[in-house]
Design a protein around this motif. Structure first.
Motif, PDB file in Angstrom:
ATOM      1  N   PRO A   1       0.781  -1.227  -0.028  1.00 36.02           N
ATOM      2  CA  PRO A   1       0.063   0.054   0.140  1.00 36.02           C
ATOM      3  C   PRO A   1       0.700   1.353   0.118  1.00 36.02           C
ATOM      4  CG  PRO A   1      -0.198  -0.744   2.278  1.00 36.02           C
ATOM      5  CD  PRO A   1       0.763  -2.062   1.435  1.00 36.02           C
ATOM      6  N   GLU A   2       0.681   2.358  -0.638  1.00 37.76           N
ATOM      7  CA  GLU A   2       0.932   3.823  -0.875  1.00 37.76           C
ATOM      8  C   GLU A   2       1.610   3.864   1.068  1.00 37.76           C
ATOM      9  OE1 GLU A   2      -0.097   8.327  -1.623  1.00 37.76           O
ATOM     10  OE2 GLU A   2      -0.945   6.810  -2.811  1.00 37.76           O
ATOM     11  N   HIS A   3       1.002   3.799   1.244  1.00 34.63           N
ATOM     12  CA  HIS A   3       2.320   4.323   2.944  1.00 34.63           C
ATOM     13  C   HIS A   3       2.754   3.849   3.755  1.00 34.63           C
ATOM     14  CE1 HIS A   3      -2.024   1.782   4.480  1.00 34.63           C
ATOM     15  NE2 HIS A   3      -0.790   1.866   5.284  1.00 34.63           N
ATOM     16  N   HIS A   4       2.604   2.667   3.332  1.00 30.90           N
ATOM     17  CA  HIS A   4       3.899   1.386   3.232  1.00 30.90           C
ATOM     18  C   HIS A   4       5.011   1.739   2.177  1.00 30.90           C
ATOM     19  CE1 HIS A   4       3.156   0.470   7.602  1.00 30.90           C
ATOM     20  NE2 HIS A   4       1.573   0.069   7.246  1.00 30.90           N
ATOM     21  N   ARG A   5       5.194   2.502   0.796  1.00 27.54           N
ATOM     22  CA  ARG A   5       5.549   1.869  -0.184  1.00 27.54           C
ATOM     23  C   ARG A   5       7.061   1.853  -0.446  1.00 27.54           C
ATOM     24  NH1 ARG A   5       1.820   3.283  -4.421  1.00 27.54           N
ATOM     25  NH2 ARG A   5       0.657   1.703  -4.139  1.00 27.54           N
ATOM     26  N   ALA A   6       7.856   3.103   0.526  1.00 30.40           N
ATOM     27  CA  ALA A   6       9.052   3.878   0.671  1.00 30.40           C
ATOM     28  C   ALA A   6       9.240   2.971   2.141  1.00 30.40           C
ATOM     29  CB  ALA A   6       8.576   5.520   0.741  1.00 30.40           C
ATOM     30  N   GLY A   7       8.798   2.676   3.111  1.00 34.87           N
ATOM     31  CA  GLY A   7       9.619   2.171   3.902  1.00 34.87           C
ATOM     32  C   GLY A   7       9.826  -0.107   3.162  1.00 34.87           C
ATOM     33  N   THR A   8       8.779  -0.104   2.203  1.00 36.70           N
ATOM     34  CA  THR A   8       9.252  -1.395   1.852  1.00 36.70           C
ATOM     35  C   THR A   8       9.964  -1.435   0.893  1.00 36.70           C
ATOM     36  OG1 THR A   8       6.526  -1.870   2.026  1.00 36.70           O
ATOM     37  CG2 THR A   8       7.760  -3.028   0.695  1.00 36.70           C
ATOM     38  N   LEU A   9      10.502  -0.811  -0.390  1.00 42.00           N
ATOM     39  CA  LEU A   9      11.063  -0.776  -0.982  1.00 42.00           C
ATOM     40  C   LEU A   9      12.347  -0.776  -0.260  1.00 42.00           C
ATOM     41  CD1 LEU A   9       9.263   1.918  -3.523  1.00 42.00           C
ATOM     42  CD2 LEU A   9      10.640  -0.172  -4.238  1.00 42.00           C
ATOM     43  N   SER A  10      12.873   0.804   0.356  1.00 46.77           N
ATOM     44  CA  SER A  10      13.882   0.085   1.516  1.00 46.77           C
ATOM     45  C   SER A  10      14.450  -0.526   2.276  1.00 46.77           C
ATOM     46  CB  SER A  10      13.571   1.636   2.128  1.00 46.77           C
ATOM     47  OG  SER A  10      13.405   2.676   2.089  1.00 46.77           O
ATOM     48  N   ALA A  11      13.273  -1.168   2.486  1.00 46.69           N
ATOM     49  CA  ALA A  11      14.019  -3.044   3.028  1.00 46.69           C
ATOM     50  C   ALA A  11      14.531  -3.997   2.169  1.00 46.69           C
ATOM     51  CB  ALA A  11      12.359  -3.327   3.348  1.00 46.69           C
ATOM     52  N   VAL A  12      13.613  -3.364   0.956  1.00 44.77           N
ATOM     53  CA  VAL A  12      14.281  -4.235  -0.320  1.00 44.77           C
ATOM     54  C   VAL A  12      15.547  -3.503  -0.567  1.00 44.77           C
ATOM     55  CG1 VAL A  12      13.888  -5.057  -2.917  1.00 44.77           C
ATOM     56  CG2 VAL A  12      11.887  -5.272  -1.206  1.00 44.77           C
ATOM     57  N   TYR A  13      15.725  -2.727  -1.016  1.00 46.10           N
ATOM     58  CA  TYR A  13      17.169  -2.123  -1.496  1.00 46.10           C
ATOM     59  C   TYR A  13      17.969  -2.243  -0.492  1.00 46.10           C
ATOM     60  CZ  TYR A  13      14.578   0.621  -5.681  1.00 46.10           C
ATOM     61  OH  TYR A  13      13.958   0.930  -6.729  1.00 46.10           O
ATOM     62  N   LEU A  14      18.031  -2.553   1.192  1.00 44.86           N
ATOM     63  CA  LEU A  14      18.612  -2.934   1.512  1.00 44.86           C
ATOM     64  C   LEU A  14      19.675  -3.857   2.118  1.00 44.86           C
ATOM     65  CD1 LEU A  14      17.580  -2.184   5.303  1.00 44.86           C
ATOM     66  CD2 LEU A  14      19.206  -4.223   5.135  1.00 44.86           C
ATOM     67  N   VAL A  15      18.222  -5.123   1.448  1.00 47.25           N
ATOM     68  CA  VAL A  15      19.600  -6.492   1.550  1.00 47.25           C
ATOM     69  C   VAL A  15      19.486  -6.523   0.117  1.00 47.25           C
ATOM     70  CG1 VAL A  15      18.374  -8.647   1.339  1.00 47.25           C
ATOM     71  CG2 VAL A  15      16.987  -7.598   2.251  1.00 47.25           C
ATOM     72  N   ALA A  16      19.534  -5.635  -0.777  1.00 47.03           N
ATOM     73  CA  ALA A  16      20.005  -6.140  -2.110  1.00 47.03           C
ATOM     74  C   ALA A  16      21.326  -5.636  -1.986  1.00 47.03           C
ATOM     75  CB  ALA A  16      18.668  -5.325  -3.699  1.00 47.03           C
ATOM     76  N   TYR A  17      21.546  -4.252  -1.373  1.00 45.50           N
ATOM     77  CA  TYR A  17      23.055  -2.702  -1.601  1.00 45.50           C
ATOM     78  C   TYR A  17      23.720  -3.938  -0.404  1.00 45.50           C
ATOM     79  CZ  TYR A  17      21.966   0.408  -4.436  1.00 45.50           C
ATOM     80  OH  TYR A  17      21.196   1.383  -5.554  1.00 45.50           O
ATOM     81  N   LEU A  18      23.245  -4.972   0.457  1.00 41.41           N
ATOM     82  CA  LEU A  18      23.618  -5.331   0.918  1.00 41.41           C
ATOM     83  C   LEU A  18      24.552  -7.020   1.358  1.00 41.41           C
ATOM     84  CD1 LEU A  18      25.311  -6.031   4.238  1.00 41.41           C
ATOM     85  CD2 LEU A  18      23.183  -7.427   4.902  1.00 41.41           C
ATOM     86  N   VAL A  19      23.881  -7.236  -0.379  1.00 40.19           N
ATOM     87  CA  VAL A  19      24.610  -8.571  -0.541  1.00 40.19           C
ATOM     88  C   VAL A  19      25.850  -8.469  -2.073  1.00 40.19           C
ATOM     89  CG1 VAL A  19      23.382  -9.900  -3.063  1.00 40.19           C
ATOM     90  CG2 VAL A  19      22.364  -9.684  -1.256  1.00 40.19           C
ATOM     91  N   GLN A  20      25.113  -7.001  -2.678  1.00 42.10           N
ATOM     92  CA  GLN A  20      25.564  -6.524  -3.834  1.00 42.10           C
ATOM     93  C   GLN A  20      27.109  -5.448  -3.061  1.00 42.10           C
ATOM     94  OE1 GLN A  20      25.457  -2.238  -5.618  1.00 42.10           O
ATOM     95  NE2 GLN A  20      24.488  -3.581  -7.687  1.00 42.10           N
ATOM     96  N   GLY A  21      27.534  -4.969  -1.846  1.00 40.83           N
ATOM     97  CA  GLY A  21      29.021  -4.937  -1.310  1.00 40.83           C
ATOM     98  C   GLY A  21      29.134  -6.396  -0.286  1.00 40.83           C
ATOM     99  N   ALA A  22      28.847  -6.958   0.006  1.00 45.31           N
ATOM    100  CA  ALA A  22      29.776  -8.184   0.424  1.00 45.31           C
ATOM    101  C   ALA A  22      29.787  -9.067  -1.035  1.00 45.31           C
ATOM    102  CB  ALA A  22      28.472  -9.267   0.633  1.00 45.31           C
ATOM    103  N   THR A  23      28.430  -8.866  -2.341  1.00 47.54           N
ATOM    104  CA  THR A  23      29.505  -9.575  -3.458  1.00 47.54           C
ATOM    105  C   THR A  23      30.925  -8.779  -4.520  1.00 47.54           C
ATOM    106  OG1 THR A  23      27.063 -10.529  -4.137  1.00 47.54           O
ATOM    107  CG2 THR A  23      29.524 -10.487  -5.464  1.00 47.54           C
ATOM    108  N   ALA A  24      30.583  -7.550  -4.044  1.00 45.42           N
ATOM    109  CA  ALA A  24      32.052  -6.998  -3.919  1.00 45.42           C
ATOM    110  C   ALA A  24      33.490  -7.428  -3.360  1.00 45.42           C
ATOM    111  CB  ALA A  24      31.900  -5.175  -4.380  1.00 45.42           C
ATOM    112  N   LEU A  25      33.236  -7.826  -2.045  1.00 41.03           N
ATOM    113  CA  LEU A  25      33.887  -7.675  -1.420  1.00 41.03           C
ATOM    114  C   LEU A  25      34.853  -8.957  -1.674  1.00 41.03           C
ATOM    115  CD1 LEU A  25      33.968  -5.225   1.691  1.00 41.03           C
ATOM    116  CD2 LEU A  25      35.082  -5.394   0.198  1.00 41.03           C
ATOM    117  N   TRP A  26      34.252  -9.976  -0.987  1.00 43.24           N
ATOM    118  CA  TRP A  26      34.083 -11.299  -1.613  1.00 43.24           C
ATOM    119  C   TRP A  26      34.856 -11.325  -2.821  1.00 43.24           C
ATOM    120  CZ3 TRP A  26      30.867 -14.812  -3.861  1.00 43.24           C
ATOM    121  CH2 TRP A  26      31.163 -16.832  -3.368  1.00 43.24           C
ATOM    122  N   LEU A  27      34.189 -11.024  -3.892  1.00 44.44           N
ATOM    123  CA  LEU A  27      35.102 -10.669  -5.458  1.00 44.44           C
ATOM    124  C   LEU A  27      36.524 -10.015  -5.360  1.00 44.44           C
ATOM    125  CD1 LEU A  27      31.741 -11.189  -7.643  1.00 44.44           C
ATOM    126  CD2 LEU A  27      33.199 -13.045  -6.666  1.00 44.44           C
TER     127      LEU A  27
END
Length: 413
Positions: free
Chosen positions: A336-362
């Protein structure tokens, strides 16, 4: 921000300007993210950096961004999309300025931190604003344009950046001055957006991104999808230039940037062409494309084959595009709209954590055993993540469809 777009097919007037301004913020965020990609080989040569240090420069950005999303993830749901985007673009401007002036790697690392802060504050609200304006009827179109916008930003980062590094003066700095001019232009456009939710500005307090319990399954599937796409992006953006130099046999930054930009062009084309493809079909194709792309990359590294590296760029672009658009499509469909930015932040949070960890690991693996070793180790892990994303989306979407049928059956009874 206007909310009446849901009844129309395309935004008009102020809605259209707001929609495309937010799309430009997404493009700018990814341009900022990838701006250093063509410059990494020069940093490595001029400052005698190891692959671990160059990937650390890349990884500082997503890791700082994760912290920002943890603390400020739902900020725009309180103070408004416009205010949060303004803060984010302002921080990005500071980061780009530090890169433009950087005399050593310390300045670059601090600049990357500011870039992470800026994108963390602006990416989720800009995406949420596009979805707000588009409405649920046009969620697929909004997701496709969001994905294409990020790809356009990466094309500018790699292609224009590569040309400036190769053919213009001041190769370590000029590309950032050009980006800085664009940043200033975009912040002027954002300033002209209508104010929204100003009356709640005093009630915000730092808190973790919150996801309603009913959305946990959908948000989890979306997060794994975007994480798979960002893991692919980590390979291309943190090590792609050095892999390209090795396989192409040339230190021409424009040629290397053009090869990497091929992946970004594919991302944009696939995003726009596939917006009517069902999410379940899209993630299956994305998983297959990801598996094939890393097969091509492993063979390219082993055989020193430019043709196979080009195949990797194309196939990884397909996988990135479909995974990213599918993740955004799930959020726009269920949150829903009133939760959308927070929801997207949660999604991006996980994705960027994976991206940063992947870059450092490789990067660590490349420092110890070389680029080929990093590819051999990273390929099965990222393909496994892609398969997990496929399974998660199929389970969530099938479950939603089943519950929908059951509700309709009860109503009919």
């Amino acid at each position: 921000m206007p909310r009446d777009f849901a009844a129309s097919v395309r935004p008009t007037g102020p809605d259209r300007l707001a929609f495309w301004t937010c799309a430009s913020v997404l493009a700018l965020a990814l341009w900022t993210s990838g701006a250093a990609t063509p410059v990494y080989p020069l940093y490595a040569t001029d400052w005698q950096l190891t692959p671990l240090v160059t990937t650390a420069i890349f990884a500082v950005y997503p890791l700082v961004l994760v912290v920002v999303l943890l603390v400020f993830g739902s900020l725009s749901d309180t103070i408004g999309r416009r205010a949060s985007i303004l803060l984010g673009v302002s921080a990005s401007i500071v980061g780009v300025l530090l890169f433009a002036l950087a005399p050593n790697v310390g300045w670059v690392l601090v600049g990357r931190a500011f870039m992470g802060l800026g994108v963390g504050l602006s990416l989720s609200p800009a995406t949420a604003a596009m979805i707000d304006i588009a409405g649920p009827v046009n969620s697929a179109r909004a997701g496709a344009i969001s994905t294409a916008s990020t790809a356009v930003g990466l094309v500018f980062a790699t292609l224009l950046g590569g040309a400036l590094v190769q053919y213009a003066p001041e190769p370590l700095h000029l590309t950032y001055w050009v980006l800085l001019v664009v940043e200033v232009g975009v912040i002027v456009l954002v300033w002209r957006l209508p104010r929204d939710r100003d009356e709640q500005a005093g009630h915000w307090r730092p808190r973790w991104p919150s996801v309603p319990r009913a959305l946990l399954g959908a948000v989890g599937a979306a997060a794994v999808c975007v994480s798979a796409s960002y893991a692919l992006g980590a390979v291309v953006l943190s090590l792609g230039a050095e892999i390209g130099v090795t396989l192409i046999g040339s230190d021409n930054a424009f040629v290397t940037g053009a090869v990497i930009a091929l992946s970004m062009v594919v991302i944009a084309v696939v995003a726009l062409a596939s917006r009517r493809v069902p999410v379940v079909v899209a993630v299956v194709v994305a998983a297959v494309a990801t598996a094939l792309s890393f097969t091509a990359l492993v063979l390219a590294a082993a055989q020193q084959s430019l043709g196979l590296f080009l195949a990797f760029c194309v196939l990884s672009g397909v996988g990135y595009s479909l995974f990213f658009a599918s993740g955004l499509g799930i959020v726009s469909r269920f949150a829903p709209e009133h939760h959308r930015a927070g929801t997207l932040s949660a999604v991006y949070l996980v994705a960027y954590l994976v991206q940063g960890a992947t870059a450092l690991w490789l990067g660590a693996q490349a420092t110890r055993g070389g680029l080929e070793s990093a590819v051999d180790v990273g390929a099965p892990a990222i393909v496994g993540l892609a398969l997990a994303a496929m399974v998660a989306v199929v389970v969530v979407m099938r479950g939603r469809e089943r519950r929908g049928r059951e509700r309709r059956g009860r109503v009919a009874a």
